[in-house]
Design a protein around this motif. Structure first.
Motif, PDB file in Angstrom:
ATOM      1  N   PRO A 162       0.819  -1.227   0.000  1.00  0.00           N
ATOM      2  CA  PRO A 162       0.000   0.000   0.000  1.00  0.00           C
ATOM      3  C   PRO A 162       0.850   1.273   0.000  1.00  0.00           C
ATOM      4  CG  PRO A 162      -0.541  -1.407   1.889  1.00  0.00           C
ATOM      5  CD  PRO A 162       0.499  -2.122   1.117  1.00  0.00           C
ATOM      6  N   ASP A 163       2.096   1.206   0.467  1.00  0.00           N
ATOM      7  CA  ASP A 163       2.921   2.416   0.458  1.00  0.00           C
ATOM      8  C   ASP A 163       3.797   2.482  -0.798  1.00  0.00           C
ATOM      9  OD1 ASP A 163       4.735   0.434   0.935  1.00  0.00           O
ATOM     10  OD2 ASP A 163       5.596   1.310   2.750  1.00  0.00           O
ATOM     11  N   GLY A 164       3.552   1.611  -1.767  1.00  0.00           N
ATOM     12  CA  GLY A 164       4.264   1.702  -3.036  1.00  0.00           C
ATOM     13  C   GLY A 164       5.501   0.828  -3.151  1.00  0.00           C
ATOM     14  N   GLU A 165       5.925   0.233  -2.047  1.00  0.00           N
ATOM     15  CA  GLU A 165       7.098  -0.652  -2.102  1.00  0.00           C
ATOM     16  C   GLU A 165       6.756  -1.942  -2.837  1.00  0.00           C
ATOM     17  OE1 GLU A 165      10.323  -0.412  -0.686  1.00  0.00           O
ATOM     18  OE2 GLU A 165       9.809   1.718  -0.448  1.00  0.00           O
ATOM     19  N   TYR A 213       3.533  -4.320   7.168  1.00  0.00           N
ATOM     20  CA  TYR A 213       2.318  -4.448   6.353  1.00  0.00           C
ATOM     21  C   TYR A 213       1.422  -5.532   6.937  1.00  0.00           C
ATOM     22  CZ  TYR A 213       5.663  -2.169   3.258  1.00  0.00           C
ATOM     23  OH  TYR A 213       6.607  -1.333   2.744  1.00  0.00           O
ATOM     24  N   PHE A 214       0.145  -5.266   6.948  1.00  0.00           N
ATOM     25  CA  PHE A 214      -0.823  -6.184   7.561  1.00  0.00           C
ATOM     26  C   PHE A 214      -1.920  -6.496   6.549  1.00  0.00           C
ATOM     27  CE2 PHE A 214       0.721  -5.961  11.939  1.00  0.00           C
ATOM     28  CZ  PHE A 214       1.574  -4.869  11.846  1.00  0.00           C
ATOM     29  N   HIS A 215      -2.290  -7.757   6.463  1.00  0.00           N
ATOM     30  CA  HIS A 215      -3.273  -8.111   5.430  1.00  0.00           C
ATOM     31  C   HIS A 215      -4.197  -9.236   5.860  1.00  0.00           C
ATOM     32  CE1 HIS A 215      -1.385 -11.983   4.216  1.00  0.00           C
ATOM     33  NE2 HIS A 215      -0.260 -11.403   4.586  1.00  0.00           N
ATOM     34  N   ILE A 216      -5.322  -9.325   5.146  1.00  0.00           N
ATOM     35  CA  ILE A 216      -6.179 -10.506   5.228  1.00  0.00           C
ATOM     36  C   ILE A 216      -6.194 -11.102   3.824  1.00  0.00           C
ATOM     37  CG2 ILE A 216      -8.466 -11.420   5.771  1.00  0.00           C
ATOM     38  CD1 ILE A 216      -9.023  -8.944   7.432  1.00  0.00           C
ATOM     39  N   ASN A 217      -5.826 -12.350   3.685  1.00  0.00           N
ATOM     40  CA  ASN A 217      -5.800 -13.030   2.379  1.00  0.00           C
ATOM     41  C   ASN A 217      -4.990 -12.249   1.343  1.00  0.00           C
ATOM     42  OD1 ASN A 217      -7.612 -14.641   3.667  1.00  0.00           O
ATOM     43  ND2 ASN A 217      -9.372 -14.086   2.428  1.00  0.00           N
ATOM     44  N   GLY A 218      -3.962 -11.552   1.741  1.00  0.00           N
ATOM     45  CA  GLY A 218      -3.154 -10.808   0.772  1.00  0.00           C
ATOM     46  C   GLY A 218      -3.762  -9.471   0.373  1.00  0.00           C
ATOM     47  N   GLN A 219      -4.893  -9.103   0.947  1.00  0.00           N
ATOM     48  CA  GLN A 219      -5.492  -7.772   0.732  1.00  0.00           C
ATOM     49  C   GLN A 219      -5.020  -6.889   1.882  1.00  0.00           C
ATOM     50  OE1 GLN A 219      -7.135  -7.159  -2.058  1.00  0.00           O
ATOM     51  NE2 GLN A 219      -6.966  -9.325  -2.645  1.00  0.00           N
ATOM     52  N   PHE A 220      -4.209  -5.882   1.543  1.00  0.00           N
ATOM     53  CA  PHE A 220      -3.505  -5.142   2.595  1.00  0.00           C
ATOM     54  C   PHE A 220      -4.341  -4.013   3.174  1.00  0.00           C
ATOM     55  CE2 PHE A 220      -0.209  -7.617   0.854  1.00  0.00           C
ATOM     56  CZ  PHE A 220       0.731  -7.766   1.858  1.00  0.00           C
ATOM     57  N   GLN A 221      -4.163  -3.814   4.464  1.00  0.00           N
ATOM     58  CA  GLN A 221      -4.821  -2.707   5.157  1.00  0.00           C
ATOM     59  C   GLN A 221      -4.197  -1.406   4.652  1.00  0.00           C
ATOM     60  OE1 GLN A 221      -7.334  -2.788   7.276  1.00  0.00           O
ATOM     61  NE2 GLN A 221      -7.320  -0.647   7.971  1.00  0.00           N
ATOM     62  N   PRO A 222      -5.020  -0.451   4.211  1.00  0.00           N
ATOM     63  CA  PRO A 222      -4.472   0.841   3.752  1.00  0.00           C
ATOM     64  C   PRO A 222      -3.604   1.476   4.832  1.00  0.00           C
ATOM     65  CG  PRO A 222      -6.796   0.669   3.223  1.00  0.00           C
ATOM     66  CD  PRO A 222      -6.479  -0.503   4.098  1.00  0.00           C
ATOM     67  N   MET A 223      -2.605   2.280   4.389  1.00  0.00           N
ATOM     68  CA  MET A 223      -1.638   2.834   5.338  1.00  0.00           C
ATOM     69  C   MET A 223      -1.641   4.345   5.309  1.00  0.00           C
ATOM     70  SD  MET A 223       1.408   0.116   4.748  1.00  0.00           S
ATOM     71  CE  MET A 223       2.528   0.747   5.978  1.00  0.00           C
ATOM     72  N   ARG A 224      -1.100   4.897   6.394  1.00  0.00           N
ATOM     73  CA  ARG A 224      -0.997   6.339   6.508  1.00  0.00           C
ATOM     74  C   ARG A 224       0.248   6.604   7.356  1.00  0.00           C
ATOM     75  NH1 ARG A 224      -4.120   8.654  10.538  1.00  0.00           N
ATOM     76  NH2 ARG A 224      -3.964  10.924  10.629  1.00  0.00           N
ATOM     77  N   ARG A 225       1.176   7.393   6.846  1.00  0.00           N
ATOM     78  CA  ARG A 225       2.436   7.724   7.529  1.00  0.00           C
ATOM     79  C   ARG A 225       3.144   6.468   8.062  1.00  0.00           C
ATOM     80  NH1 ARG A 225       0.013  11.502  11.265  1.00  0.00           N
ATOM     81  NH2 ARG A 225      -0.949  13.154  10.051  1.00  0.00           N
ATOM     82  N   GLY A 226       3.283   5.466   7.199  1.00  0.00           N
ATOM     83  CA  GLY A 226       4.070   4.285   7.558  1.00  0.00           C
ATOM     84  C   GLY A 226       3.375   3.303   8.467  1.00  0.00           C
TER      85      GLY A 226
END
Ligand SMILES: [Cu+2]
Ligand SMILES: [Cu+2]
Lengths: 559, 383
Positions: free
Chosen positions: B70-73, B248-261
């Motif tokens: 989600p942060d582009g990495e 990075y945190f996810h459910i089934n490979g769908q990542f939780q959106p992030m804000r400031r790392g």
């Protein structure tokens, strides 16, 4: 499927209560049979014959008696009856099998030689002067039935004798000198002893020394010098009476060779003495509900320590050099963590912890008196204590620097993970971890008392069988779950029940012989039936940041 | 999206392969730090002993590909990919799911291609040579077919059990250098349906709406571990595998959106493979939660507070709460957050009581400090 005959025999002997009771009982049965038969023939039936000739049958009768005992137990194991009824059924089964075997012996004897001639004695009507199979069978059955008069009481008496020893964790005074299973823990002490001597010969040679002492629980304490010049491999002793503990310091070698300063325990108890020991965890202290626990704790170090069991006993501060005497009634049945509660959790994690276990007052082999024995009776019991080590803090303790608990929890970077003080391959082999590695045959449930003395939340995972989670901090679960993962928060104790079931998803059991043979060829040792138990927080599987899986792991095995 | 084709797998201990696999029996020094490394057999291809005809078969190839965070990495993942998913170049996280029925004989073939792997069917208990653990059996570089029976007879609690007590949620994974390989994505779900088939949680158990059923494999990613090789740390040296710092945190490979790392707790994962919905008054929803990481989780459904949902816990670790023995667990209603440790599974039966959407939240806590590390959220909607 291939069956390993040695193992089968071992299992049968085990079921019958051990080798010694089998030999003694079968000897008694054979001797009684022989004497009775001779006396009956001469005195009652008025026959004659030589004592010497009969004596020649003793070895045969002895073997037949032993065989009857071994055959009878697995049969009566299937009966769903109480312990007393079981005794009677055991005796009936043994005597029936032996009786039939005896008929065969008599028939063969009569056919080879001559049947006894009938006499005028009143009981001798079953004898005829004819030759042949039928008279021989009549003679055999007659003798065999009459012989039950002496056989049944002996079988019954012997059964009472060894049933008691295999099932009841009675007082130390009633311990047999060489039990096959330790009556307290249910572990195969006989095989451990054999294993030690074999190891002494094979592995350590003359250079290694093994000091073995039988503890009051009948357990073996050993120290090896060669394997770890700096840190002896120690087996956690189980102590009950007259226990003195000593808070000591020293250096232990981690699995990667790193020496780490630690705090630990020395001890003294009836028959065992290791005042200067460095046990982490400390000895298991065991008792029964309703008894009084007496302990002496000596602080040999130059800073304050304490001995605390939450809600049970608190020594207060033990100053350097001081000895305190503690006396308290055994709390309710369950597994307790004892620890140095000063500077919590620092002193505990640096090595000052151990387990107290309290068994039900009724001496039954169950975790809690409210558990139904029909389901939850165990064959053996074990204590697994988890901990982790960050050598940076151990170095601070060595330098007598103060460690703030808040800093400890914040900055702790665990580098070594232990089960009963050992890591990885040292914890996963019965040779180096006989107090941890569980090996038993099917349907011999093990109670495992897990204690998390560390600072991290662990998640022990059992391969091979799911476990039942019975209690948490001595409180019986009102929902007993059947789990392959058990959450262990810091400071918590949980009792789990490993059923020793057939692994439920195996397509074959016993395992396919090709698979067993393949693993044996690969490993040079029997691996089939062996399964790991490890923490699934996988960082705990490392040592020094790598070396997977040299961390919180052990193996268990279905024999 | 680049196909790195196992490039990271090459700095393993391939060169030492011949040296590895000496017999444990020859090797009595259990204090040797390389004991497991030296005594774990690493083999090419192995035939399954006592192979029988399977009812279900999976063929898992090992892949390594990058995926955008989600942060582009761009982050590297490894995984198992079933034949049927192979056309899809999108990296699968978690690995391909498996679904079988109680009583099936199941074959799972792995084809690691270069470096050695295993497939351990966590919670499925087969014989040792099908357990996928290197130090008690072997690791393979070529292929091996793991054979097991789903829902075989249980001989539990001293009596004969019906053949139907193994339906539930399992989590398979690679058991080689597991600390690293599991975290790299080499895990996936295995669902065992009861003989009634999908739509029933376990034999004689509650029914649920098949379309609304979801597996929630909740995972976490530490990007620093991506630079490590296949056998990092196996021969000693500090690979840092004792420190897990997920970003990075996810459910089934769908990542939780992030804000400031950090994960943004105001957002939710709305992807339909995670979020779900069910009719008020209709069949309930089955959520199969699986802890696929190394932190402590706390699971909560906000719809319970607002009266929108009723949630029952009906099974764990592939074992139904069927109350067959005294004190044995029975389904219970969730009234407070449920905590779960690494690799635990819980099956939640969720009944929508009112229309409208509510959030389900899983918070991750550090295993030592207890500090909150991140969160994943998704929604359950009552229709
Ligand atoms: Cu495992
Ligand atoms: Cu696992």
């Amino acid at each position: 499927m291939r069956r390993n005959h040695d193992l089968l025999l071992e299992a049968a002997i085990d079921r019958a209560g051990g080798l010694a009771p089998v030999v003694v009982t079968s000897g008694a049965l054979a001797a009684a049979l022989l004497v009775w038969e001779r006396w009956f023939h001469t005195s009652v039936l008025g026959l004659d014959g030589s004592w010497l000739g009969s004596l020649a049958y003793l070895p045969l009768l002895w073997l037949l008696s032993a065989g009857s005992i071994l055959l009878a137990r697995p049969i009566t194991d299937r009966l769903d009856v109480g312990r007393r009824a079981r005794l009677v059924w055991d005796a009936i089964a043994i005597c029936s099998i032996l009786g039939v075997a005896f008929v065969v012996v008599v028939v063969v004897h009569d056919l080879l030689f001559a049947p006894p001639q009938p006499t005028s004695a009143p009981g001798a009507s079953y004898l005829t002067d004819e030759q042949g199979l039928w008279p021989a069978v009549r003679h055999g059955f007659g003798d065999s039935l009459v012989a039950q008069i002496v056989l049944l009481p002996i079988a019954l008496l012997a059964g009472i004798g060894f049933r008691d020893r295999t099932n009841a964790p009675l007082s130390e005074a009633s311990l047999p000198t060489k039990p096959t299973r330790d009556p307290l823990t249910g572990r195969h002490t006989g095989s451990t002893a054999a294993l030690l001597s074999r190891r002494e010969a094979l592995q350590f040679g003359a250079a290694g020394t093994i000091a073995a002492a039988i503890g009051s629980g009948g357990l073996v304490t050993l120290t090896t010098e060669k394997a770890h010049a700096a840190a002896p491999v120690d087996v956690t002793p189980w102590l009950s009476r007259g226990v003195s503990l000593f808070i000591n310091e020293g250096t232990k070698k981690m699995i990667d060779g790193t020496p780490v300063y630690m705090w630990g325990w020395g001890f003294e108890s009836e028959g065992v003495m290791e005042r200067d020991g460095l046990h982490t965890p400390g000895p298991v202290i065991w008792t029964h509900e309703g008894e009084t626990v007496e302990l002496r704790v000596t602080n040999t170090l130059n800073e304050n320590h304490s001995f605390v069991i939450n809600g049970v006993v608190d020594s207060g501060i033990i100053s350097p050099g001081e000895t305190v005497e503690l006396q308290f009634p055994a709390p309710s049945a369950g597994t307790y963590l004892y620890q140095d509660a000063l500077n919590l959790p620092v002193n505990r994690v640096l090595g000052l912890h151990g387990a107290l276990l309290v068994m039900p007052a009724d001496r039954t082999m169950r975790s809690h008196p409210a558990l139904d024995l029909q389901y939850w009776e165990f064959t053996s019991q074990w204590v697994w204590i988890f901990n982790e080590i960050d050598p940076a803090f151990n170095a601070m303790a060595q330098a007598d620097r103060t460690i703030k608990p808040s800093r400890f929890t914040r900055d702790f970077v665990p580098r070594y993970f232990t089960i009963n003080g050992r890591m990885g391959s040292l914890a996963a082999h019965v040779e180096t971890a006989p107090d941890t590695v569980i090996e038993d045959s099917l349907d011999n449930p093990a109670l495992i008392r897990m204690v998390n003395a560390g600072i991290a939340t662990h998640s022990p995972h059992m391969h091979g069988n799911h476990v039942y989670v019975l209690s948490t901090d001595q409180q019986l679960e009102h929902q007993i779950m059947w789990k392959d993962q058990v959450m262990m928060k810091p400071g918590v104790t949980r009792d789990i029940f490993l059923p020793f079931n057939i692994p439920p998803n195996a397509v074959y059991w016993p395992p396919h012989p090709d698979g067993a043979a393949f693993l044996k060829e690969l490993h040079g040792t029997d691996m089939e039936g062996k399964f790991p138990m490890h923490c699934h927080v996988e960082q705990s599987q490392t040592a020094g940041g790598g070396l997977y899986p040299q961390g919180l792991v052990t193996d268990w095995k279905i024999k | 999206m680049t196909d790195t084709d196992h490039s990271n797998f090459d700095d393993g201990h391939g060169a030492d392969l011949e040296g590895a696999g000496s017999k444990a029996g020859d090797h009595h020094d259990f204090s040797d730090p390389l004991f497991f490394f030296d005594s774990t057999p690493v083999l090419g291809s192995v035939d399954t002993p006592g192979r029988v005809k399977p009812d279900k078969r999976f063929e898992m190839k090992v892949y390594g590909r990058k995926k955008r965070m989600p942060d582009g990495e761009d982050i590297e993942f490894w995984g198992f990919e079933d034949r049927e998913n192979r056309a899809n170049k999108e990296p699968i996280l978690p690995s391909s799911p498996m679904r079988v029925t109680e009583g099936d004989i199941v074959h799972v073939e792995i084809k690691p291609a270069k470096r050695q792997h295993t497939l351990h069917l966590h919670g499925i208990e087969s014989d040792t040579h099908n357990d996928g653990v290197g130090h008690t059996s072997f690791e393979v570089t070529g292929s091996y077919t793991y054979q097991f029976s789903a829902g075989a007879p249980f001989r539990a609690l001293g009596d004969e059990r019906p053949k139907t007590r193994g339906a539930g949620t399992y989590l398979y994974h690679c058991h080689v250098n597991t600390t690293l390989h599991f975290q790299m994505g080499m895990y996936g779900s295995l669902i065992v349906d009861p003989i009634e088939g999908p739509g029933t949680a376990f034999h004689n158990g509650p029914t649920y709406d098949i379309a609304a059923e979801r597996v929630w494999a909740v995972g976490e990613v530490d990007p620093t571990w991506r630079d490590l090789g296949h056998a990092a740390g196996m021969k000693g040296g500090d690979a840092g595998l004792n420190q897990f710092n997920p970003v990075y945190f996810h459910i089934n490979g769908q990542f939780q959106p992030m804000r400031r790392g950090k994960t943004n707790p105001r957002r939710v994962i709305s992807n339909k493979s995670v979020a779900t919905e069910g009719k008020v008054g209709g069949e309930p929803i089955l959520i199969r939660y699986a802890h696929a990481s190394y932190t402590r989780h706390s699971i909560w459904f906000e719809g319970i507070d607002s009266g929108k949902l009723r949630v029952e816990v009906i099974a764990s670790d592939g074992r139904p709460f069927d109350g067959l023995a005294p004190n044995f667990a029975q389904p219970f209603e969730l009234t407070e957050p449920l905590e779960a440790a690494a690799a635990e599974r819980y099956d939640f039966l969720v009944t929508p009581l009112k229309k409208g959407s509510s959030k389900a939240t899983i918070v991750s806590y550090d295993w030592i400090t207890g500090k909150e590390l991140g969160v994943v959220k998704t929604t359950i909607r009552g229709l």
